[in-house]
Design an enzyme around this catalytic site. Structure first.
Site, PDB file in Angstrom:
ATOM      1  N   GLY A  72     -21.361   7.041 -27.953  1.00 44.45           N
ATOM      2  CA  GLY A  72     -21.431   8.083 -28.967  1.00 44.45           C
ATOM      3  C   GLY A  72     -22.851   8.443 -29.380  1.00 44.45           C
ATOM      4  O   GLY A  72     -23.168   9.623 -29.575  1.00 44.45           O
ATOM      5  N   SER A  73     -23.719   7.452 -29.507  1.00 41.14           N
ATOM      6  CA  SER A  73     -25.079   7.734 -29.991  1.00 41.14           C
ATOM      7  C   SER A  73     -25.814   8.634 -29.008  1.00 41.14           C
ATOM      8  O   SER A  73     -26.471   9.603 -29.400  1.00 41.14           O
ATOM      9  CB  SER A  73     -25.866   6.432 -30.183  1.00 41.14           C
ATOM     10  N   GLN A 183     -14.343   7.783 -33.982  1.00 32.02           N
ATOM     11  CA  GLN A 183     -13.374   7.012 -34.783  1.00 32.02           C
ATOM     12  C   GLN A 183     -11.960   7.578 -34.716  1.00 32.02           C
ATOM     13  O   GLN A 183     -11.010   6.893 -35.085  1.00 32.02           O
ATOM     14  CB  GLN A 183     -13.825   6.948 -36.255  1.00 32.02           C
ATOM     15  N   SER A 203     -16.221   7.363 -27.474  1.00 30.34           N
ATOM     16  CA  SER A 203     -16.832   6.078 -27.137  1.00 30.34           C
ATOM     17  C   SER A 203     -15.728   5.076 -26.780  1.00 30.34           C
ATOM     18  O   SER A 203     -14.729   4.967 -27.502  1.00 30.34           O
ATOM     19  CB  SER A 203     -17.647   5.590 -28.344  1.00 30.34           C
ATOM     20  N   ALA A 204     -15.910   4.336 -25.671  1.00 28.94           N
ATOM     21  CA  ALA A 204     -14.838   3.448 -25.189  1.00 28.94           C
ATOM     22  C   ALA A 204     -14.680   2.179 -26.013  1.00 28.94           C
ATOM     23  O   ALA A 204     -13.587   1.631 -26.120  1.00 28.94           O
ATOM     24  CB  ALA A 204     -15.119   3.076 -23.730  1.00 28.94           C
ATOM     25  N   HIS A 205     -15.792   1.701 -26.618  1.00 31.83           N
ATOM     26  CA  HIS A 205     -15.676   0.382 -27.258  1.00 31.83           C
ATOM     27  C   HIS A 205     -14.917   0.414 -28.579  1.00 31.83           C
ATOM     28  O   HIS A 205     -14.626  -0.633 -29.157  1.00 31.83           O
ATOM     29  CB  HIS A 205     -17.051  -0.288 -27.401  1.00 31.83           C
ATOM     30  N   THR A 241     -27.275   6.114 -11.201  1.00 36.83           N
ATOM     31  CA  THR A 241     -26.045   5.560 -10.629  1.00 36.83           C
ATOM     32  C   THR A 241     -25.014   5.383 -11.726  1.00 36.83           C
ATOM     33  O   THR A 241     -25.307   4.793 -12.772  1.00 36.83           O
ATOM     34  CB  THR A 241     -26.359   4.197  -9.960  1.00 36.83           C
ATOM     35  N   CYS A 326     -24.185   0.428 -37.945  1.00 35.80           N
ATOM     36  CA  CYS A 326     -25.538   0.926 -37.686  1.00 35.80           C
ATOM     37  C   CYS A 326     -26.358   1.061 -38.959  1.00 35.80           C
ATOM     38  O   CYS A 326     -27.568   1.212 -38.910  1.00 35.80           O
ATOM     39  CB  CYS A 326     -25.482   2.254 -36.953  1.00 35.80           C
TER      40      CYS A 326
END
Ligand SMILES: Cc1ncc(COP(=O)(O)O)c(C=O)c1O
Length: 382
Positions: A72-73, A183, A203-205, A241, A326
């Site tokens: 996301g960042s 979110q 974002s995946a996490h 890559t 953050c």
């Protein structure tokens, strides 16, 4: 005992995601460079394209609109910096509208944009943290606005913006819309094309996927300056890559996310609110539960420091937060909560509890027992 209730900061990876990545790399020989044209390279590239399709359909977009990024960042920085630099090149005064309640990966761009000669306006939000449409309309009249950026669900309170209404208002004036959906992704519906979004950040996490991978979903007509030049990956916009294993894990995390997960989150939140009211009658929930993601609750208990409580709970193996990870080093009250009209003291006594499908109702029982103990300890100055 560990009870992890800080899932808005990041979620534990689902073991099935981990094993899919492991299996792909080792058992299926998925380690080749996806730009290589031999059979293993093609295998890696097909796996990437499969995830592109999965991510696209999860937000009702087309696969060619999905660009893989580190998270996301990166995507937030990329969109804003891109448009600011494009405007500068055209010698147009860049005007960006956002809010004071954004994640720091957007908020900290304010100074950068100003240092590049751009103009920034922060649209006021109401007590629930929702953008005030009439105020936004007034800001749109100040000067030609290039970009409106906001998070769909706030990372501290879970408050959802009225995405389709905001987009419609901006589109009437031909303004590009950038939505940070880190979110809200999979926790509520997102219709990228139907709602006319130009840039969408995922974002995946946050959904039990791997860290360091995400997506910027971009309308084909929306401008974007290449971020990294080199091998031409991601349509020449972001060379390097590709992180095949991360992308495969991202796809698996999206595929594993079920409606049942949303229902589970809703049940957890409901139980949490009932218990909170039973145990602490003075507790106040911040935001608007009717229109928010079910994974985040932000509340305060008068006259008790949120940070101290968080530390006391941490010693008991219970992990919550006082706001966005953050910003957690900051000693100042949350700018999201103060923008919503809370006093500094109220903001400093707030806690964020955030759930995932891995949490259970019995963990909530333990949380409340521990919270009661922590409050006693706080009062007795332990
Ligand atoms: C609303 C929001 N935007 C952006 C980010 C940053 O995402 P990432 O950690 O993938 O860079 C976060 C994560 O904390 C977030 O909650």
């Amino acid at each position: 005992m560990n009870i992890y209730l800080d899932n808005a900061a990041t979620t534990p990876q689902d073991p099935r995601v981990w094993s899919k990545m492991h299996q792909f790399h080792f058992n299926e020989h998925g380690y080749a460079n996806s730009s290589s044209v031999h059979a293993l390279g093609i295998k890696a590239s097909s796996a990437i394209e499969k995830t592109r399709g999965i991510v696209a359909s999860s937000v009702s977009a087309s696969p060619e609109e999905v660009i893989f990024v580190s998270g996301g960042s990166e995507a937030n920085n990329w969109v804003v910096k891109s448009l600011c630099l494009e405007a500068k090149k055209k010698k147009e005064p860049f005007f960006w509208i956002s809010t004071a309640t954004e994640h720091s990966s957007l908020f900290q761009l304010i100074d950068w944009v100003r240092s590049e000669g751009g103009n920034v306006a922060l649209c006021p939000v109401d007590r629930a943290g929702r953008i005030e449409l009439n105020k936004l309309d007034e800001l749109f009249r100040i000067q030609k606005c290039h970009l409106l950026s906001f998070s769909h669900a706030n990372s501290e309170t879970g408050t959802l913006q009225d995405l389709s209404a905001l987009t419609a208002l901006a589109k009437e004036r031909g303004i590009l819309v950038h939505v940070d959906a880190c979110q809200s992704f999979l926790k509520t519906e997102i219709r990228f094309q139907a709602w006319n979004i130009d840039y969408l950040v995922l974002s995946a996490h946050k959904i039990h996927g791997p860290k360091g991978i995400g997506a910027l979903v971009k309308k084909n007509s929306a401008p974007l300056v290449p971020l990294i030049l080199g091998g031409g990956q991601e349509s020449g916009l972001r060379a390097g890559t590709l992180n095949t294993e991360g992308i495969v894990g991202f796809g698996e995390a999206v595929s594993l996310y079920q409606n049942a997960d949303k229902e589970h989150l809703n049940r957890l939140r409901k139980t949490f609110c009932v218990k909170l009211a039973e145990v602490f009658s003075g507790a106040v929930i911040q935001g608007d539960l009717e229109r928010s993601v079910p994974s985040i609750i932000n509340f305060r208990m008068p006259h008790i420091g949120g940070k101290k409580l968080m530390q006391l709970l941490s010693r008991k193996g219970i992990f919550v937060s006082t706001g966005s990870a953050c910003d957690s080093g900051q000693k100042t009250p949350s700018r999201t909560l103060t923008a919503m009209g809370l006093s500094a003291e109220e903001a400093l006594s707030s806690l964020r509890v955030s759930f995932s499908r891995m949490n259970t109702e019995s963990e909530l029982d333990i949380f409340f027992e521990s919270l009661l103990q922590a409050i006693q300890e706080e009062k007795s100055g332990v």
